[in-house]
Design an enzyme around this catalytic site. Structure first.
Site, short mmCIF file in Angstrom:
data_model
loop_
_atom_site.label_atom_id
_atom_site.label_comp_id
_atom_site.label_asym_id
_atom_site.label_seq_id
_atom_site.Cartn_x
_atom_site.Cartn_y
_atom_site.Cartn_z
N TYR A 1 48.21 37.70 32.05
CA TYR A 1 46.98 37.29 31.38
C TYR A 1 46.28 38.46 30.70
O TYR A 1 46.45 39.62 31.06
CB TYR A 1 46.01 36.65 32.38
CG TYR A 1 45.45 37.65 33.37
CD1 TYR A 1 44.27 38.33 33.12
CD2 TYR A 1 46.13 37.94 34.55
CE1 TYR A 1 43.76 39.27 34.01
CE2 TYR A 1 45.65 38.87 35.45
CZ TYR A 1 44.46 39.54 35.17
OH TYR A 1 43.97 40.48 36.04
N PHE B 1 38.20 42.47 28.83
CA PHE B 1 37.65 42.96 30.09
C PHE B 1 38.71 43.08 31.19
O PHE B 1 38.46 43.71 32.22
CB PHE B 1 36.49 42.07 30.58
CG PHE B 1 36.87 40.62 30.78
CD1 PHE B 1 37.48 40.20 31.95
CD2 PHE B 1 36.58 39.68 29.81
CE1 PHE B 1 37.81 38.88 32.16
CE2 PHE B 1 36.90 38.34 30.00
CZ PHE B 1 37.53 37.95 31.17
N ASP B 2 39.87 42.48 30.98
CA ASP B 2 40.91 42.61 32.01
C ASP B 2 42.25 42.17 31.43
O ASP B 2 42.32 41.32 30.55
CB ASP B 2 40.57 41.75 33.23
CG ASP B 2 41.40 42.11 34.45
OD1 ASP B 2 42.06 43.17 34.42
OD2 ASP B 2 41.39 41.34 35.43
N ILE C 1 39.01 31.64 39.52
CA ILE C 1 37.97 30.78 38.98
C ILE C 1 38.52 29.37 38.75
O ILE C 1 39.71 29.19 38.51
CB ILE C 1 37.38 31.36 37.69
CG1 ILE C 1 38.47 31.55 36.63
CG2 ILE C 1 36.62 32.64 37.96
CD1 ILE C 1 37.93 32.02 35.29
N TYR D 1 32.29 32.47 35.79
CA TYR D 1 31.47 33.22 36.74
C TYR D 1 30.00 32.86 36.68
O TYR D 1 29.16 33.54 37.27
CB TYR D 1 31.67 34.73 36.52
CG TYR D 1 33.07 35.17 36.84
CD1 TYR D 1 33.50 35.29 38.15
CD2 TYR D 1 33.98 35.45 35.82
CE1 TYR D 1 34.79 35.70 38.45
CE2 TYR D 1 35.28 35.85 36.11
CZ TYR D 1 35.68 35.96 37.43
OH TYR D 1 36.96 36.35 37.72
N PHE E 1 41.05 33.44 27.80
CA PHE E 1 42.22 34.06 28.43
C PHE E 1 43.49 33.65 27.69
O PHE E 1 43.70 32.47 27.40
CB PHE E 1 42.37 33.61 29.89
CG PHE E 1 41.33 34.13 30.81
CD1 PHE E 1 41.50 35.36 31.46
CD2 PHE E 1 40.17 33.41 31.08
CE1 PHE E 1 40.53 35.83 32.34
CE2 PHE E 1 39.21 33.88 31.95
CZ PHE E 1 39.38 35.10 32.59
#
Length: 225
Positions: free
Chosen positions: A138, A148-149, A173, A199, A217
């Site tokens: 991902y 962010f990731d 999530i 979140y 994502f």
């Protein structure tokens, strides 16, 4: 009522340290009766724990702090809500209306809070079932494009490693849990997840995710076990 602070973090909720019984007890002690009815959390503690699913309890916990529908001192115990209303004939018509409204609110709350765009069809024959172990690559980013990731980039000489977890069990999530259970092995997709299934109002400061963020994502379902 004084300001109520969350008892557990999202990470703690996803772990084994917080049981369904812990969550139900806390929600019944803290949530207003209307909130509990809408989420089917009123009644005897043991009965609610027996039928409740942990992902739904985690979502109710998040919504409690998002909506701030906290219990007031003059409310009757959650286990007596239905009994008292049914015993008052003059409230039957109002109760029917409240049940309809509560059902509509619950149906609205259960509407998908994500969209999925398939970017590559998979070769698998079935999507994963709840509790299956899945392996996922991902990359996550905000609506402004800021990443962010990600786990698709090699770290030094080490090849990228997919994230492995049991899907549908609240380990990630809700947007991920729900979306991944519609994919097949080898499928790639772009998921756009609303804050309610990401979140929420808190965001994740350590990951630079602001409160109330819609997350995007790019995911690849590598394997299903």
């Amino acid at each position: 009522m004084s300001q109520i602070e969350p008892k557990w973090t999202v990470e703690e909720l996803g772990g084994d340290g917080v049981s369904k019984k812990d969550l139900v007890a806390y929600l019944q002690e803290t949530g207003a009766n209307d909130f509990l009815v809408a989420h089917k959390l009123n009644g005897k503690l043991t009965s609610v724990v027996k039928t409740a699913k942990k992902p739904a309890l985690i979502e109710a916990y998040k919504q409690l702090f998002e909506t701030k529908q906290f219990r007031t001192s003059d409310e009757i115990p959650a286990s007596e809500v239905k009994k008292e209303k049914a015993a008052d004939p003059e409230e039957e018509t109002k109760q029917e209306g409240a049940d309809s409204s509560g059902k509509a609110a619950l149906e609205k709350a259960d509407e998908p809070k994500y969209t999925k765009k398939v970017t590559k069809k998979g070769s698998g024959s079935r999507p994963p079932a709840k509790g299956d172990r899945v392996s996922v690559f991902y990359t996550g980013r905000l609506e402004n494009g800021k990443e962010f990731d990600s786990n698709v980039k090699a770290k030094g000489r080490k090849a990228p490693t997919p994230l492995v977890f049991k899907v549908g069990t609240g380990r990630v999530i809700r947007g991920w849990d729900e979306a991944l259970m519609t994919m097949v092995k080898g499928e790639k997709a772009t998921l756009t997840i609303q804050p309610e299934w990401a979140y929420g109002q808190r965001g994740v400061e350590t990951a630079s995710i602001p409160p109330n963020s819609t997350l995007i994502f790019d995911v690849e379902l590598v394997d299903i076990e």
